[in-house]
Design an enzyme around this catalytic site. Structure first.
Site, mmCIF file in Angstrom:
data_model
loop_
_atom_site.group_PDB
_atom_site.id
_atom_site.type_symbol
_atom_site.label_atom_id
_atom_site.label_comp_id
_atom_site.label_asym_id
_atom_site.label_seq_id
_atom_site.Cartn_x
_atom_site.Cartn_y
_atom_site.Cartn_z
ATOM 1 N N LYS A 9 9.479 2.513 5.143
ATOM 2 C CA LYS A 9 8.709 2.230 6.361
ATOM 3 C C LYS A 9 8.134 0.822 6.283
ATOM 4 O O LYS A 9 7.664 0.396 5.221
ATOM 5 C CB LYS A 9 7.590 3.272 6.493
ATOM 6 C CG LYS A 9 6.796 3.214 7.786
ATOM 7 C CD LYS A 9 5.789 4.362 7.846
ATOM 8 C CE LYS A 9 4.966 4.378 9.110
ATOM 9 N NZ LYS A 9 4.026 5.517 9.165
ATOM 10 N N SER A 54 1.954 11.446 10.470
ATOM 11 C CA SER A 54 3.062 10.534 10.745
ATOM 12 C C SER A 54 4.311 10.721 9.905
ATOM 13 O O SER A 54 5.320 10.067 10.161
ATOM 14 C CB SER A 54 2.604 9.092 10.603
ATOM 15 O OG SER A 54 1.955 8.714 11.770
ATOM 16 N N SER A 57 4.133 8.232 13.407
ATOM 17 C CA SER A 57 4.514 6.844 13.545
ATOM 18 C C SER A 57 5.743 6.469 12.723
ATOM 19 O O SER A 57 6.375 5.457 13.001
ATOM 20 C CB SER A 57 3.352 5.953 13.120
ATOM 21 O OG SER A 57 3.042 6.169 11.757
HETATM 22 N N1 GLN Z 1 -0.264 10.134 15.314
HETATM 23 C C1 GLN Z 1 -1.440 9.903 14.557
HETATM 24 C C2 GLN Z 1 -2.120 8.662 15.050
HETATM 25 O O1 GLN Z 1 -1.675 8.123 15.977
HETATM 26 C C3 GLN Z 1 -1.119 9.837 13.103
HETATM 27 C C4 GLN Z 1 -0.719 8.505 12.654
HETATM 28 C C5 GLN Z 1 -0.338 8.460 11.203
HETATM 29 O O2 GLN Z 1 -0.289 9.486 10.515
HETATM 30 N N2 GLN Z 1 -0.116 7.256 10.707
HETATM 31 O O3 GLN Z 1 -3.093 8.218 14.527
#
Ligand code: GLN
Length: 471
Positions: free
Chosen positions: A72, A171, A147
């Site tokens: 990532k 995410s 994400s």
């Molecule tokens: N979807 C969640 C957010 O927008 C989790 C993001 C993540 O785990 N990096 O914060």
């Protein structure tokens, strides 16, 4: 493309070569329309492939020799651009490796490239990336989740054996569920965050995407463990999960489940799948019991206060002086204001504003202070539950993947797609999403298991058992 665990056997039996596997993978990446990579590390990958092949030929392969890994793009890679999918880091190339990357390299892994994500890992659909959205590999009209959408997509589309992601509130697990593979978030402090660009430091955790539990275990065993460069890593004795996958008598496990009222908030396809699996577990003799989890629904609100507060502080370092993008100035312009206004996207700005607000002196007690208390209550409930149960079973997401554009202008509805994932980060516990069938549109469904802190062996072993039950 088989998983790495089986690929390794094929290499040892001389049925394939690492160089051909890497070349075929690079070709698939180049002809893919999914936008899952921001940077492809072709030269580095081919060089490493040669080294790995020699190691195998000489009979001394290392733990991850020849494993093709996508990383990532919020995890630092020495000499390879690391953007966080943001304009503000568009031209930033780190001069050091994140600890996880260094450890994987030492064990012979091949880093094939850096994957697309929501900007600074903020989002649930990969639509906030400066480099454009990633497409769901099962149906291109749908989001891959976020994400870590690029990592999730790459594993399903066979653009790597495994991938690394980061999970601050879901995410890894949510995109794994949307793309139909295995997403694993270890205990907070089990895997070093050194070199992970911080979003919310008390919640962030690096973890894995894979097509088999064996691959998750192999990779996890290499990246986990104490690191001098990250004071929050734990010195707890570390189990070798790959060798302990079958250690437990899983049929004797006690499984906790949430109140049906919480589960009933899910779409029909998720509910059906969940209840089917509940029956399956019971039929196989496992003890399944409903528990009372007070204010489980408050985890989203708690998470979005804690995460935005920490993000507003962490992102203060992007000032146009030290890293990445710097705005062009006219007389009278403020360097920092202009750089940040131009460099950050809308979602990142929303989070910084929200975080600054909940931390401001007049509101600190009302929001941030309260969220910390709620977080502690959640942790206590988990601890109490795990004193009686081995695992908590729950869906990963309330729905399968949604279409592009469906939620991007409605942040609250986007945030609600994390309703089953954020509590694990708030409580620092390990959690995993495993694929479990499809809905009527053919979109993958993910089911989740959570365990007590440092119980990764149980979690991975049981997931393997569960996937075999489901075959
Ligand atoms: N979807 C969640 C957010 O927008 C989790 C993001 C993540 O785990 N990096 O914060």
């Amino acid at each position: 493309m088989v998983d790495y665990f089986n690929f390794r056997k094929n290499i040892i039996d001389n049925r394939t070569s690492i160089i051909s596997e890497v070349n075929e993978t690079l070709n698939r990446i180049k002809s893919s329309n999914l936008n899952s990579f921001i940077t492809i590390a072709e030269t580095e990958a081919l060089q490493q492939a040669e080294i790995s092949q020699v190691r195998f030929n000489n009979g001394n392969p290392r733990e991850l020799e020849g494993m093709i890994i996508a990383v990532k793009d919020n995890i630092s890679t020495n000499g390879i651009r690391t953007t966080c999918a943001s304009k503000i880091l568009n031209n930033y190339t780190p001069i050091y490796d994140a600890t996880v990357v260094a450890r994987m390299k030492t064990q012979g892994a091949i880093i094939i490239g850096k994957t697309n994500l929501d900007e600074f890992a903020m989002g649930s659909s990969n639509e906030t990336s400066y480099f454009g959205p990633v497409l769901n590999p099962i149906d291109n009209e749908y989001v891959p989740g976020g994400s870590s959408g690029g990592s999730a997509t790459s594993v399903t589309a066979e653009l790597c054996h495994t991938a690394l992601g980061s999970d601050t509130g879901g995410s890894i697990r949510q995109p794994a569920a949307f793309c139909g593979n295995i997403g694993f978030k270890p205990t907070y402090g089990r895997v070093s965050r050194y070199g992970l660009v911080a979003f919310a430091s008390s919640l962030d955790q690096i973890g894995t995407f894979s097509r088999s539990i064996e691959d998750a275990a192999l990779l996890y065993d290499v990246i986990a463990g104490k690191d001098e460069m990250d004071a929050t890593t734990s010195g707890n004795r570390q189990a070798n999960t790959i060798e302990n996958l079958d250690k437990f008598d899983f049929k004797k496990f006690k499984i906790a489940v949430l109140d049906d009222d919480i589960i009933n908030q899910c779409d029909d396809a998720i509910k059906e799948n969940y209840f089917y699996n509940l029956d399956l577990l019971k039929k196989n003799g496992l003890q399944v019991e409903e528990i009372k989890f007070d204010n489980f629904d408050a985890s989203i609100a708690t998470y979005y206060i804690v995460a935005t507060a920490e993000a507003s502080s962490n992102l203060a370092r992007f000032d146009g002086v030290r890293y990445g993008y710097r705005a062009e100035l006219q007389q009278g312009d403020d360097l920092m204001v202009k750089t940040r206004s131009e460099g950050f996207g809308a979602e990142v700005k929303r989070r910084i504003m929200l975080g600054t607000y909940v931390l401001s002196s007049g509101y600190y007690d009302a929001y941030y202070g309260k969220a910390l208390k709620a977080r502690r209550l959640m942790y206590n409930q988990y601890k109490q539950m795990f004193s009686k149960f081995d695992l908590l079973f729950l869906p990963t997401t309330p729905s399968t993947a949604f279409k592009f554009g469906e939620k991007i202008n409605d942040p609250i509805s986007m945030y609600l797609s994390d309703m089953f994932t954020t509590s694990a980060n708030l409580a620092s516990i390990p959690a995993i999403s495993v694929p479990s069938g499809k809905d009527s549109k053919g979109l993958p469904i993910g089911m989740q298991f959570q365990a007590d802190t440092f119980e990764e062996s149980k979690l991975l072993g049981f997931s393997k058992f569960f996937l075999e039950l489901n075959k």
